[in-house]
Design a protein around this motif. Sequence first.
Motif, PDB file in Angstrom:
ATOM      1  N   ASN A 152      -7.300 -73.622-115.476  1.00 21.18           N
ATOM      2  CA  ASN A 152      -6.068 -73.165-116.108  1.00 21.18           C
ATOM      3  C   ASN A 152      -5.447 -71.902-115.529  1.00 21.18           C
ATOM      4  OD1 ASN A 152      -5.754 -75.067-118.556  1.00 21.18           O
ATOM      5  ND2 ASN A 152      -7.884 -74.404-118.727  1.00 21.18           N
ATOM      6  N   PHE A 153      -6.202 -71.074-114.814  1.00 20.19           N
ATOM      7  CA  PHE A 153      -5.643 -69.842-114.276  1.00 20.19           C
ATOM      8  C   PHE A 153      -4.823 -70.176-113.029  1.00 20.19           C
ATOM      9  CE2 PHE A 153      -9.098 -66.749-116.030  1.00 20.19           C
ATOM     10  CZ  PHE A 153      -8.778 -67.165-117.308  1.00 20.19           C
ATOM     11  N   GLY A 154      -3.501 -70.232-113.191  1.00 21.89           N
ATOM     12  CA  GLY A 154      -2.648 -70.629-112.079  1.00 21.89           C
ATOM     13  C   GLY A 154      -2.260 -69.498-111.153  1.00 21.89           C
ATOM     14  N   ALA A 155      -1.806 -68.392-111.715  1.00 20.44           N
ATOM     15  CA  ALA A 155      -1.377 -67.240-110.913  1.00 20.44           C
ATOM     16  C   ALA A 155      -1.436 -65.989-111.776  1.00 20.44           C
ATOM     17  CB  ALA A 155       0.029 -67.449-110.359  1.00 20.44           C
ATOM     18  N   PHE A 156      -1.624 -64.854-111.106  1.00 21.71           N
ATOM     19  CA  PHE A 156      -1.763 -63.580-111.818  1.00 21.71           C
ATOM     20  C   PHE A 156      -1.023 -62.492-111.050  1.00 21.71           C
ATOM     21  CE2 PHE A 156      -4.123 -59.553-112.339  1.00 21.71           C
ATOM     22  CZ  PHE A 156      -4.012 -59.386-113.711  1.00 21.71           C
ATOM     23  N   TYR A 157      -0.221 -61.727-111.780  1.00 23.60           N
ATOM     24  CA  TYR A 157       0.495 -60.592-111.183  1.00 23.60           C
ATOM     25  C   TYR A 157      -0.063 -59.294-111.741  1.00 23.60           C
ATOM     26  CZ  TYR A 157       3.980 -56.951-110.526  1.00 23.60           C
ATOM     27  OH  TYR A 157       4.595 -55.768-110.217  1.00 23.60           O
ATOM     28  N   SER A 158      -0.221 -58.317-110.868  1.00 25.78           N
ATOM     29  CA  SER A 158      -0.648 -56.978-111.264  1.00 25.78           C
ATOM     30  C   SER A 158       0.249 -55.956-110.587  1.00 25.78           C
ATOM     31  CB  SER A 158      -2.107 -56.733-110.867  1.00 25.78           C
ATOM     32  OG  SER A 158      -2.433 -55.358-110.981  1.00 25.78           O
ATOM     33  N   SER A 159       0.880 -55.106-111.367  1.00 23.68           N
ATOM     34  CA  SER A 159       1.701 -54.052-110.767  1.00 23.68           C
ATOM     35  C   SER A 159       0.829 -53.027-110.048  1.00 23.68           C
ATOM     36  CB  SER A 159       2.545 -53.360-111.848  1.00 23.68           C
ATOM     37  OG  SER A 159       1.714 -52.711-112.800  1.00 23.68           O
ATOM     38  N   ILE A 160      -0.449 -52.911-110.447  1.00 20.76           N
ATOM     39  CA  ILE A 160      -1.371 -52.012-109.766  1.00 20.76           C
ATOM     40  C   ILE A 160      -1.563 -52.464-108.321  1.00 20.76           C
ATOM     41  CG2 ILE A 160      -3.705 -51.063-109.749  1.00 20.76           C
ATOM     42  CD1 ILE A 160      -2.062 -50.095-112.100  1.00 20.76           C
ATOM     43  N   MET A 161      -1.675 -53.773-108.139  1.00 18.61           N
ATOM     44  CA  MET A 161      -1.846 -54.339-106.800  1.00 18.61           C
ATOM     45  C   MET A 161      -0.500 -54.588-106.113  1.00 18.61           C
ATOM     46  SD  MET A 161      -5.110 -54.524-106.301  1.00 18.61           S
ATOM     47  CE  MET A 161      -5.185 -52.964-107.191  1.00 18.61           C
ATOM     48  N   GLY A 162       0.553 -54.687-106.903  1.00 17.43           N
ATOM     49  CA  GLY A 162       1.884 -54.873-106.342  1.00 17.43           C
ATOM     50  C   GLY A 162       2.175 -56.278-105.864  1.00 17.43           C
ATOM     51  N   GLY A 163       1.535 -57.291-106.474  1.00 22.32           N
ATOM     52  CA  GLY A 163       1.796 -58.658-106.042  1.00 22.32           C
ATOM     53  C   GLY A 163       1.069 -59.679-106.888  1.00 22.32           C
ATOM     54  N   ILE A 164       1.097 -60.937-106.419  1.00 25.95           N
ATOM     55  CA  ILE A 164       0.563 -62.091-107.144  1.00 25.95           C
ATOM     56  C   ILE A 164      -0.621 -62.667-106.379  1.00 25.95           C
ATOM     57  CG2 ILE A 164       1.093 -64.421-107.992  1.00 25.95           C
ATOM     58  CD1 ILE A 164       4.042 -63.540-108.144  1.00 25.95           C
ATOM     59  N   PHE A 194       9.413 -51.445-114.748  1.00 26.24           N
ATOM     60  CA  PHE A 194      10.575 -51.815-113.957  1.00 26.24           C
ATOM     61  C   PHE A 194      11.734 -52.087-114.907  1.00 26.24           C
ATOM     62  CE2 PHE A 194       6.676 -53.792-112.236  1.00 26.24           C
ATOM     63  CZ  PHE A 194       6.501 -52.999-111.121  1.00 26.24           C
ATOM     64  N   SER A 195      12.894 -52.381-114.363  1.00 27.96           N
ATOM     65  CA  SER A 195      14.022 -52.764-115.197  1.00 27.96           C
ATOM     66  C   SER A 195      13.742 -54.113-115.864  1.00 27.96           C
ATOM     67  CB  SER A 195      15.289 -52.870-114.352  1.00 27.96           C
ATOM     68  OG  SER A 195      15.191 -53.960-113.438  1.00 27.96           O
ATOM     69  N   ALA A 196      14.477 -54.417-116.918  1.00 29.79           N
ATOM     70  CA  ALA A 196      14.279 -55.682-117.631  1.00 29.79           C
ATOM     71  C   ALA A 196      14.506 -56.872-116.706  1.00 29.79           C
ATOM     72  CB  ALA A 196      15.202 -55.756-118.842  1.00 29.79           C
ATOM     73  N   MET A 197      15.489 -56.778-115.815  1.00 29.75           N
ATOM     74  CA  MET A 197      15.758 -57.869-114.885  1.00 29.75           C
ATOM     75  C   MET A 197      14.607 -58.035-113.895  1.00 29.75           C
ATOM     76  SD  MET A 197      18.474 -59.402-115.725  1.00 29.75           S
ATOM     77  CE  MET A 197      18.679 -60.369-114.222  1.00 29.75           C
ATOM     78  N   ALA A 198      14.038 -56.920-113.430  1.00 34.02           N
ATOM     79  CA  ALA A 198      12.913 -57.001-112.499  1.00 34.02           C
ATOM     80  C   ALA A 198      11.681 -57.594-113.176  1.00 34.02           C
ATOM     81  CB  ALA A 198      12.603 -55.619-111.933  1.00 34.02           C
ATOM     82  N   VAL A 199      11.451 -57.215-114.440  1.00 32.52           N
ATOM     83  CA  VAL A 199      10.321 -57.778-115.196  1.00 32.52           C
ATOM     84  C   VAL A 199      10.483 -59.287-115.341  1.00 32.52           C
ATOM     85  CG1 VAL A 199       9.230 -57.863-117.474  1.00 32.52           C
ATOM     86  CG2 VAL A 199       9.775 -55.649-116.437  1.00 32.52           C
ATOM     87  N   LYS A 200      11.696 -59.714-115.649  1.00 28.83           N
ATOM     88  CA  LYS A 200      11.959 -61.147-115.795  1.00 28.83           C
ATOM     89  C   LYS A 200      11.711 -61.875-114.479  1.00 28.83           C
ATOM     90  CE  LYS A 200      15.505 -62.164-118.284  1.00 28.83           C
ATOM     91  NZ  LYS A 200      16.897 -62.434-118.744  1.00 28.83           N
ATOM     92  N   ARG A 201      12.122 -61.279-113.370  1.00 29.37           N
ATOM     93  CA  ARG A 201      11.913 -61.902-112.062  1.00 29.37           C
ATOM     94  C   ARG A 201      10.425 -62.015-111.747  1.00 29.37           C
ATOM     95  NH1 ARG A 201      14.662 -63.056-107.246  1.00 29.37           N
ATOM     96  NH2 ARG A 201      13.177 -64.318-106.053  1.00 29.37           N
ATOM     97  N   ILE A 202       9.645 -61.001-112.090  1.00 31.11           N
ATOM     98  CA  ILE A 202       8.205 -61.043-111.859  1.00 31.11           C
ATOM     99  C   ILE A 202       7.568 -62.184-112.657  1.00 31.11           C
ATOM    100  CG2 ILE A 202       6.048 -59.808-112.305  1.00 31.11           C
ATOM    101  CD1 ILE A 202       7.605 -57.220-111.618  1.00 31.11           C
ATOM    102  N   ILE A 203       7.991 -62.338-113.902  1.00 33.77           N
ATOM    103  CA  ILE A 203       7.442 -63.414-114.749  1.00 33.77           C
ATOM    104  C   ILE A 203       7.785 -64.779-114.158  1.00 33.77           C
ATOM    105  CG2 ILE A 203       7.595 -64.490-117.034  1.00 33.77           C
ATOM    106  CD1 ILE A 203       8.108 -61.648-118.152  1.00 33.77           C
TER     107      ILE A 203
END
Length: 410
Positions: free
Chosen positions: A92-104, A160-169
Amino acid sequence: MEAASTSCRCQGNFPASNIGRPGWRIPRARVLRLRSQALVEVGKFNLEPVPLPKGFRPGVVPGSRTKPTPLLDADVMVQRLRSSVHDYGRQNFGAFYSSIMGGIVTDPALMTVPVDDQFVCKGYGVSETVVLRDGHLYMLDEHMTRLTAACAQIGISLPFSAMAVKRIILDTAAASGKLNGQLRFWVTPGRGGFSPVELGGSEPAMYVICLGDTYEIDRTEAWDAILAEQPIQATTVSSILGNQRLLATVGQVEARAKDAHVAIFTDAEGFVQHCAGYTVCILTQQDTLVYPPFDYTAPSVTLARMLEMIPEERARSPDDVIVANVQQRKLHISEVLAAKECFLVCTTFTIVPVCSVNGEPIADRKTGLTTLALHYMLDNDILAPPVGVYSPRHLQVPYGYMTGMRSQLV
C-alpha cells in the motif's frame, strides 16, 4: 601517675560518639585504614587474582543479551530498513514526500520521519486525509482550508504557500502510480529538541504519503461500540485533527479487549463527543438526524458535504433517505441507544453503521436503510466526473508529469 591521670582526664573530655553531629566526618586516618582493609580482603596487596563469575566470557555484556549491540553503518542500515518493511507497506505504500529531504521516494524502506520531529516526539502538528478515486483527489480544497485553520490555531506556519502544498500533494499521488486510495499529510514545526520547553528552531516540515488502501468494509455488518471508561473534557486543541489520535488509539485498545470495533467518548454527563475522532450521528424515531457540536473534535468535511446533499437526495429518493430535519445539538448516550439508526461519518470510511453500545442493541442491530442510502450518496459523489466535465470537488492527478506518460500530461 601524672601521665596516667592526664590520659584519663583527656578521655573524659571527649563524648562517647560524634556520629550524627553537624559537620562530623570520618577521620582521614580511619578512611585510609578501611580502604586498606578492603583492598587486602580482595587480594590486591597480595596480587591475588580476582575470581571471575561463573560462565564469564570476554566481550560479552552480562545480562540477558548474548552479544553486544551492533553499531550499523549507512549501507547496513538501508538493507535492514528494506528487510523490515511489513506486508501492508509493500502493498500500500505508494509514494512519500518529506520536506526535510526535499523530494519524493517510492521505496517503502525510505519513508521515514526524523526522530526529533516535533510531531514524533511531542505530538505537535496537524494531520489531514483526502480520498483518491479514479485518479482524482476528492475535496482537497476543503481539507486544505481545515489544515490551514488548524495550523494557525496552534501556531504552526505552512512550510510553503497553499498552492505549493497542493502541488506537492498532487505530485506525491502521481509518483505512486495509484489510481485509488488515500493521501495522508502532516504539517509540523519541524525538527527540534525533546523537552517540552524546547520548541525547536528549524523550518516547518511537511510529510505526505499516498496509500493504496481504499478501506473497503462490509456495511451490512454494523460495528459494535463501547463507552470509553474515562470521560473527556474540551481543551484548546480538541478541534485539531490529529489531537485525538492517542486518545482514540487507547480507546481502540479498550474496545478490542472487549471484542468491540470502536470506542465512543462522552463527557462526564454522558453526552457524546466523538467516536475514534469520527462524528457520531443518529436518526431518531421521529426521523431527525442529530449530531453533536464540534467542541471535542475537528469539524467534519465529509459530514458537511453529506448535509449539503441530503435535501436533493431526499427529493430524489424519499423512500430511502428518510430524514425529516437535521439538528446539531448535545447528544446523550441514552438517545443513541433509543435511536432508529446510528452511524459514524469520516473521510476514511465515509459512513459506518453502529449496532450496539456496551452490548445494548440499537434498534434491531441491523444497518439502517437511511444509513446505507447516505453512504451510497457520498460514494457516488466521490466518483470522478466524466471526461470533459468540471467538478469543483475533484482535482485530477497529473500522472504524466511524474511517470513519463505523455498522454496523461495535464
